[in-house]
Design an enzyme around this catalytic site. Structure first.
Site, short mmCIF file in Angstrom:
data_model
loop_
_atom_site.label_atom_id
_atom_site.label_comp_id
_atom_site.label_asym_id
_atom_site.label_seq_id
_atom_site.Cartn_x
_atom_site.Cartn_y
_atom_site.Cartn_z
N CYS A 8 0.87 -1.19 0.00
CA CYS A 8 0.00 0.00 0.00
C CYS A 8 0.91 1.23 0.00
O CYS A 8 2.08 1.14 -0.37
CB CYS A 8 -0.98 -0.02 1.18
SG CYS A 8 -0.23 -0.01 2.81
N ASN A 11 2.16 1.51 4.44
CA ASN A 11 2.44 0.23 5.13
C ASN A 11 2.10 0.29 6.62
O ASN A 11 2.72 -0.38 7.43
CB ASN A 11 3.90 -0.20 4.91
CG ASN A 11 4.20 -1.66 5.27
OD1 ASN A 11 5.31 -1.98 5.70
ND2 ASN A 11 3.26 -2.55 5.11
N CYS A 13 -1.60 0.73 7.35
CA CYS A 13 -3.05 0.44 7.42
C CYS A 13 -3.40 -0.80 6.59
O CYS A 13 -3.59 -1.89 7.14
CB CYS A 13 -3.87 1.63 6.94
SG CYS A 13 -3.66 3.13 7.93
N ARG A 14 -3.52 -0.65 5.28
CA ARG A 14 -4.09 -1.73 4.46
C ARG A 14 -3.18 -2.95 4.31
O ARG A 14 -3.62 -4.09 4.54
CB ARG A 14 -4.45 -1.18 3.06
CG ARG A 14 -5.58 -0.18 3.09
CD ARG A 14 -5.67 0.61 1.80
NE ARG A 14 -4.52 1.49 1.62
CZ ARG A 14 -4.28 2.23 0.55
NH1 ARG A 14 -5.11 2.15 -0.48
NH2 ARG A 14 -3.24 3.01 0.49
N SER A 15 -1.92 -2.75 3.91
CA SER A 15 -1.08 -3.93 3.63
C SER A 15 -0.69 -4.72 4.89
O SER A 15 -0.61 -5.95 4.82
CB SER A 15 0.13 -3.59 2.76
OG SER A 15 0.99 -2.66 3.36
N ASP A 125 -8.22 3.88 0.71
CA ASP A 125 -7.28 4.29 1.76
C ASP A 125 -8.09 4.82 2.96
O ASP A 125 -8.78 5.82 2.83
CB ASP A 125 -6.39 5.39 1.17
CG ASP A 125 -5.34 5.87 2.15
OD1 ASP A 125 -5.40 5.47 3.33
OD2 ASP A 125 -4.46 6.64 1.73
P1 4NP Z 1 -1.87 2.81 4.01
O1 4NP Z 1 -2.55 4.15 4.55
O2 4NP Z 1 -1.29 3.16 2.66
O3 4NP Z 1 -3.03 1.87 3.90
O4 4NP Z 1 -0.85 2.41 5.03
C1 4NP Z 1 -1.89 5.37 4.64
C2 4NP Z 1 -1.01 5.62 5.68
C3 4NP Z 1 -0.39 6.84 5.80
C4 4NP Z 1 -0.62 7.82 4.85
C5 4NP Z 1 -1.48 7.57 3.79
C6 4NP Z 1 -2.11 6.35 3.69
N1 4NP Z 1 0.01 9.08 4.96
O5 4NP Z 1 -0.25 9.94 4.12
O6 4NP Z 1 0.83 9.29 5.88
#
Ligand code: 4NP
Length: 157
Positions: A8, A11, A13-15, A125
């Site tokens: 993702c 790294n 939340c989703r992955s 997201d």
């Molecule tokens: P992820 O979510 O890609 O599912 O881990 C996010 C985590 C952090 C951010 C964006 C999406 N950020 O902008 O910091």
């Protein structure tokens, strides 16, 4: 051994949730000797951090263990893993910029390519939204991972 990398943006939340669900399923199906996984982010904003608190809370609710700390994907991952599964189309495009066309052929996909429920191809997201978005991601990744693992059993083993 089939090796899967979930990717993702951050790294956190989703992955990591995709990784936790995959590990839970393969443990229950006793497939630890035939497949394994890891996760990474296309960006390095959160390297070394534990998953987002809201994702930890969602994982706890569903008895999923999240033992991962964030890392950024590197070029070498493309060769190292058999399947690289992006959470959304932006992640997929970013992963493709890291790889040579001949090494990426057929192995870089969207996790939602495996979703039995049709959609737009993206795991949304949840980072800037509320807790409901995290639950939605869990539900989506749970059904995608079951379908993915069934597919790996059929085609790769
Ligand atoms: P992820 O979510 O890609 O599912 O881990 C996010 C985590 C952090 C951010 C964006 C999406 N950020 O902008 O910091």
């Amino acid at each position: 051994m089939v090796k899967v990398l979930f990717v993702c943006l951050g790294n956190i939340c989703r992955s990591p949730m995709a990784e936790g669900i995959f590990n839970d399923i393969i443990l229950k199906k006793k497939l630890q000797k035939v497949m394994k996984c890891d996760s990474a982010g296309t960006e390095g904003y959160h390297v070394g951090e534990w998953p987002d608190k809201r994702m930890q809370q969602t994982a706890y609710k569903h008895q999923i263990h999240l033992g991962h700390t964030a890392r950024q994907i590197v070029k070498e991952d493309i060769a190292k893993f058999d399947f690289i599964l992006a959470m959304d189309k932006a992640n997929l495009a970013d992963i493709l910029t890291l790889s040579y066309p001949n090494e990426s052929a057929g192995k870089i996909m969207l996790i939602r390519d495996f979703d039995p429920v049709s959609g737009d191809g993206n795991v949304p997201d949840p980072y800037y939204g509320g807790i409901d978005g995290f639950e939605e991601v869990y539900q989506m990744l749970e059904r995608c991972n079951h379908a993915l693992i069934n597919c790996l059993i059929k085609d790769s083993l």
